[in-house]
Design an enzyme around this catalytic site. Structure first.
Site, PDB file in Angstrom:
ATOM      1  N   ASP A  40      23.224  59.210  61.516  1.00  7.75           N
ATOM      2  CA  ASP A  40      24.470  59.960  61.401  1.00  7.75           C
ATOM      3  C   ASP A  40      24.384  61.189  62.306  1.00  7.75           C
ATOM      4  O   ASP A  40      23.357  61.882  62.335  1.00  7.75           O
ATOM      5  CB  ASP A  40      24.695  60.398  59.951  1.00  7.75           C
ATOM      6  N   ILE A  41      25.451  61.450  63.066  1.00  7.86           N
ATOM      7  CA  ILE A  41      25.485  62.624  63.937  1.00  7.86           C
ATOM      8  C   ILE A  41      25.728  63.861  63.079  1.00  7.86           C
ATOM      9  O   ILE A  41      26.697  63.913  62.312  1.00  7.86           O
ATOM     10  CB  ILE A  41      26.582  62.484  65.003  1.00  7.86           C
ATOM     11  N   ASN A  95      34.677  67.607  66.318  1.00 10.58           N
ATOM     12  CA  ASN A  95      36.085  67.211  66.424  1.00 10.58           C
ATOM     13  C   ASN A  95      37.016  68.392  66.180  1.00 10.58           C
ATOM     14  O   ASN A  95      38.023  68.560  66.882  1.00 10.58           O
ATOM     15  CB  ASN A  95      36.394  66.094  65.432  1.00 10.58           C
ATOM     16  N   HIS A 141      39.231  65.538  69.517  1.00 11.44           N
ATOM     17  CA  HIS A 141      38.728  64.172  69.386  1.00 11.44           C
ATOM     18  C   HIS A 141      38.310  63.560  70.720  1.00 11.44           C
ATOM     19  O   HIS A 141      37.487  62.643  70.756  1.00 11.44           O
ATOM     20  CB  HIS A 141      39.785  63.283  68.708  1.00 11.44           C
ATOM     21  N   GLU A 194      30.894  58.434  62.808  1.00 16.62           N
ATOM     22  CA  GLU A 194      29.693  58.894  63.513  1.00 16.62           C
ATOM     23  C   GLU A 194      28.437  58.203  63.017  1.00 16.62           C
ATOM     24  O   GLU A 194      27.329  58.694  63.231  1.00 16.62           O
ATOM     25  CB  GLU A 194      29.551  60.408  63.368  1.00 16.62           C
ATOM     26  N   ARG A 228      11.424  59.430  68.416  1.00 18.12           N
ATOM     27  CA  ARG A 228      11.648  59.593  69.855  1.00 18.12           C
ATOM     28  C   ARG A 228      13.149  59.589  70.164  1.00 18.12           C
ATOM     29  O   ARG A 228      13.630  60.390  70.975  1.00 18.12           O
ATOM     30  CB  ARG A 228      10.953  58.466  70.622  1.00 18.12           C
TER      31      ARG A 228
END
Length: 359
Positions: free
Chosen positions: A219-220, A227, A232, A262, A282
């Protein structure tokens, strides 16, 4: 097919029927390579994938058929062999000039036909056909006919399987592929709580750590703020760039999906727990170090779990719990579900955090 003799038409039609019966890219490619080998008098046929990793373009053999025997990439995933794209001048010429085919003769007298597969304006794979004799006109007609059917049909499959924005596999494709991907595990590869507990309790186990398959939910972090602050359009650009980093951070036989919004899901194939942890971390670092235009720095949180012989709902739920813990304890980190259970931080269960909005 007026230039193809009657003896060839019946087996050709049978192969075309078989080719268009497939709903999965690798099976489609196997069917095409097999058909071309059986219908033509050629020495070898290879399907080569092109992918990008750390800003370098690589070529990897997806499958090859020679002496009547088909070998696929699944048979040599341990070493994950790849070569720089620059080692293939013919493919470079196809990309540079956007060619649909390239014919050459090798110093040892072989005739090689290169047929690039173009998708979304980019060459993502290439068929290499080697023959000891020059390609006769009728043989070329057969090759072109089958290859064009393959390209057209692959485009249709790709359209239904991919997320329109990022080009990654979509949620529908995950639902269709997960059971086949996860339950094709040999019994000794399946993860269980007891296996993980023994591994954590014994330092000696690190020297002979078993390989398994892993599922991660990504998840970002603070994506809603991106946003809200930048709009957007920039949010979509962040999603596209994170998708590109995902592609560059994982191997060609791993699977990456966009679940919507996301959130992304990764199926990491055939590696140890310690290596899986390094690979996932990584990727996290690759995102952290990337300079996103206008937005600046973006981070991701990740929860992962070993794929056991359980339902997708259970496995996704466990990875989601690990992801929620990563979010709750600071973000920009990875968490392993079984480790959290073993330490008492989480209770083993199916609970998910679908109702939680990550700001």
């Amino acid at each position: 097919m007026q230039d193809i003799d009657d003896e060839m038409k019946e087996p050709l039609l049978k192969h075309l029927v078989e080719i268009t019966a497939h709903r999965e890219h690798s099976r489609l490619a196997i069917s095409v390579v097999s058909a071309l080998y059986q219908l033509t008098d050629v020495k070898t046929i290879r399907m080569l994938d092109i992918f990008t990793m750390r800003d370098e373009h690589y070529v990897q053999e997806k499958m090859v058929i020679r002496d009547g025997t088909l070998h696929t990439i699944d048979e040599h995933t341990v070493d994950d062999p790849k070569e720089l794209l620059s080692a293939y001048p013919a493919m470079m010429a196809c990309i540079r000039n956007h060619l649909n085919e390239y014919l050459e003769a090798t110093p040892d007298g072989l005739h090689v036909l290169w047929l690039p597969v173009w998708l979304h304006g980019k060459m993502n794979s290439c068929l290499e056909i080697r023959s000891q004799q020059p390609f006769a006109p009728q043989m070329m007609d057969v090759i072109h006919g089958i290859f064009h059917v393959f390209c057209n049909y692959q485009s249709l499959l790709d359209y239904s399987e991919r997320d329109a924005l990022t080009g990654l596999f979509n949620r529908k494709t995950f639902d269709e592929q997960f059971t086949r991907y996860a339950f094709a595990i040999a019994p000794h590869e399946a993860h269980s709580m007891e296996q993980d507990e023994r591994r954590h309790d014994s330092a000696e186990a690190q020297d002979d750590e078993p390989k398994g398959h892993w599922l991660a939910v990504v998840d970002i972090d603070h994506f809603k703020q991106v946003n809200d602050r930048y709009g957007h359009l920039y949010g979509d650009e962040v999603l596209i760039l994170v998708a590109n980093i995902l592609r560059a951070s994982f191997r060609s036989h791993d699977r990456i999906f966009r679940f919507g919004g996301e959130e992304f899901v990764i199926l990491l194939r055939s590696t140890t727990l310690s290596d899986a942890r390094k690979i996932f971390d990584r990727f996290r670092q690759n995102v952290q170090e990337y300079d996103f235009p206008q937005v600046g720095k973006v981070t991701v949180s990740l929860g992962f779990v070993g794929i056991a012989r359980e339902t997708p709902v259970v496995i996704l739920g466990h990875a989601d719990q690990a992801l929620y813990h990563a979010k709750k304890t600071g973000r920009n980190r990875i968490c392993y579900y079984q480790e959290l259970v073993n330490s008492g931080v989480l209770r083993s269960g199916i609970a998910t955090n679908d109702t939680v909005e990550f700001f």
